[in-house]
Design an enzyme around this catalytic site. Sequence first.
Site, PDB file in Angstrom:
ATOM      1  N   ASP A 245      -9.338  10.372  -0.202  1.00 29.39           N
ATOM      2  CA  ASP A 245      -9.897  11.650   0.238  1.00 29.39           C
ATOM      3  C   ASP A 245      -9.423  12.698  -0.765  1.00 29.39           C
ATOM      4  OD1 ASP A 245      -7.239  11.880   1.143  1.00 29.39           O
ATOM      5  OD2 ASP A 245      -7.776  11.793   3.250  1.00 29.39           O
TER       6      ASP A 245
ATOM      7  N   GLU B 179      -7.354   4.705   0.613  1.00 30.56           N
ATOM      8  CA  GLU B 179      -7.446   5.797   1.605  1.00 30.56           C
ATOM      9  C   GLU B 179      -7.971   7.068   0.946  1.00 30.56           C
ATOM     10  OE1 GLU B 179      -3.780   6.264   3.817  1.00 30.56           O
ATOM     11  OE2 GLU B 179      -3.445   4.106   3.885  1.00 30.56           O
TER      12      GLU B 179
ATOM     13  N   ASN C  95       0.840  -1.199   0.000  1.00 26.10           N
ATOM     14  CA  ASN C  95       0.000   0.000   0.000  1.00 26.10           C
ATOM     15  C   ASN C  95       0.877   1.251   0.000  1.00 26.10           C
ATOM     16  OD1 ASN C  95      -2.684   1.195   0.366  1.00 26.10           O
ATOM     17  ND2 ASN C  95      -2.010   1.761   2.428  1.00 26.10           N
TER      18      ASN C  95
ATOM     19  N   HIS D 102      -4.768  10.014  -1.802  1.00 28.99           N
ATOM     20  CA  HIS D 102      -4.979  11.280  -1.094  1.00 28.99           C
ATOM     21  C   HIS D 102      -4.777  12.379  -2.136  1.00 28.99           C
ATOM     22  CE1 HIS D 102      -5.123   9.317   2.777  1.00 28.99           C
ATOM     23  NE2 HIS D 102      -3.955   8.725   2.563  1.00 28.99           N
TER      24      HIS D 102
END
Length: 462
Positions: free
Chosen positions: A268, A266, A203, A239
């Site tokens: 956003d 993740e 990741n 991100h």
Amino acid sequence: MKMTSRSLSRAALASAFLATSLGVSLVLATSAGAATTLGASAAQTGRYFGTAVSAGKLGDSTYVNILNREFTMITPENEMKWDATEPNRGQFNYTGGDRILNQAVSTGKRVRGHALLWYQQEPGWAQRMEGSDLRQAMMNHVTQVATHYKGKLYSWDVVNEAFADGGSGARRDSNLQRTGNDWIEAAFRAARAADPSAKLCYNDYNTDGVNAKSTGIYNMVRDFKSRGVPIDCVGFQSHLTNSAPGDYQANLQRFADLGVEVQITELDISGSNQAAVYGTVTRACLAVARCAGLTVWGIRDSDSWRTGENPLLFDGSGNKKAAYNAVLDALNAGGTTTTPTTPTTPTTPTTPTTPTTTTTTTTPVPGDCSASVSLNSWNGGFVATVKVTAGSTALDGWRVTTVLPAGAAVTSAWNAGQTGSTGTVTWANVTYNGTVAAGQSTEFGFQGTGSGDGITAACAAS
Ligand code: G3I
């Protein structure tokens, strides 16, 4: 193949017929009745929709209501990291991680484990370590934590953020990296041996388009696949600020083409273009058959680590934002159907049966050493973990002789030098694990084809 709304409706009708004949209910996407939650709409194409969860917020009813309603996958935001799970060397604490796992299980959700090894959020005692001592602690951590959660997780981020930013495409310097370049593959092998059913992921962030960093990781994954290192998935943190790279989908696809599952892990997104970019990222995952799902890094803007940037799908009061609708609409528009894969090791047959674990122990020889073999077996293959234990005096080098059953062959090994691959195979310590204090242990392992049942091991000091 991108599904048209007509073919989607046909597929929906066929699914409905199948579901009816099987006596199960199914949430369907049709233009007349689109699914109304993120989880249900993602499920129409076989995908999950997840969020990071903080155990400390599980008493917040607004938070829990949205979690229960919208999401089908949970990533513990901090609770399964090294500093949380092994605050003191050899003392494990699963309180927060178990709390999140129980919340997930009791509400029918699955869990992505995050993260076994990461250069950040190392406990203080590990931050102060280097070399062979650290390597041993790292592998023990992976083994212990993956064993605690064995059979319970969808996937593990085995290694997080090990590549450098910038144009080098190289590994990031860290005390983990300084234990030797093979630390990542050793971690994946240890994780597979401990939990054969969790998908094992690498990741990272800033890997959302084709760039030097993502290409460095791509080359590592390709190398791992070619050598039989057990890797099943790659996580793209995503991100993002204002936009997604134009080759976001192409980048996912090139990893998928290596035979690994890809996951948005993740997500956003900040900036005024937020809703549109959320739609773009969602559609990119839907267009890649091996993209198994998306996870946003928090529920409400007030839950985000990006304080003040409001990068999530719900506002601080828990209201759906325009970005939420963009994601839901994209999910309901459909895409490729993803088929769940089970972890397989490239050198083994593609239909593993339920793994079995057996342990064989040889009699310790005082003043010398003993070896015990723990075996994870499946149809046509096995991973053997060999524990070398010093007797009443310290070891300054060791050799282990294993005898494999007829038809079994070693295909890869870690933490030991190997001579031979069938019949009698001998193993010698490597530089960092030859010294073992009296009564203490070190481990090495190997993977093989055929049946490993009945492997014997004998140890001698050298
Ligand atoms: O729990 C302590 C608390 O006791 C203390 O009073 C407080 C004072 O600062 O700190 C609390 O710990 C914080 C922890 O989050 C839990 O809230 C840490 O300081 C803080 O550093 C930590 O931040 C986390 C960060 O990883 C650590 O690097 C974020 O919540 C978390 O969202 C973030 O997640 C990472 C992913 O794991 C990997 N990818 C990047 C992503 C964002 O940084």
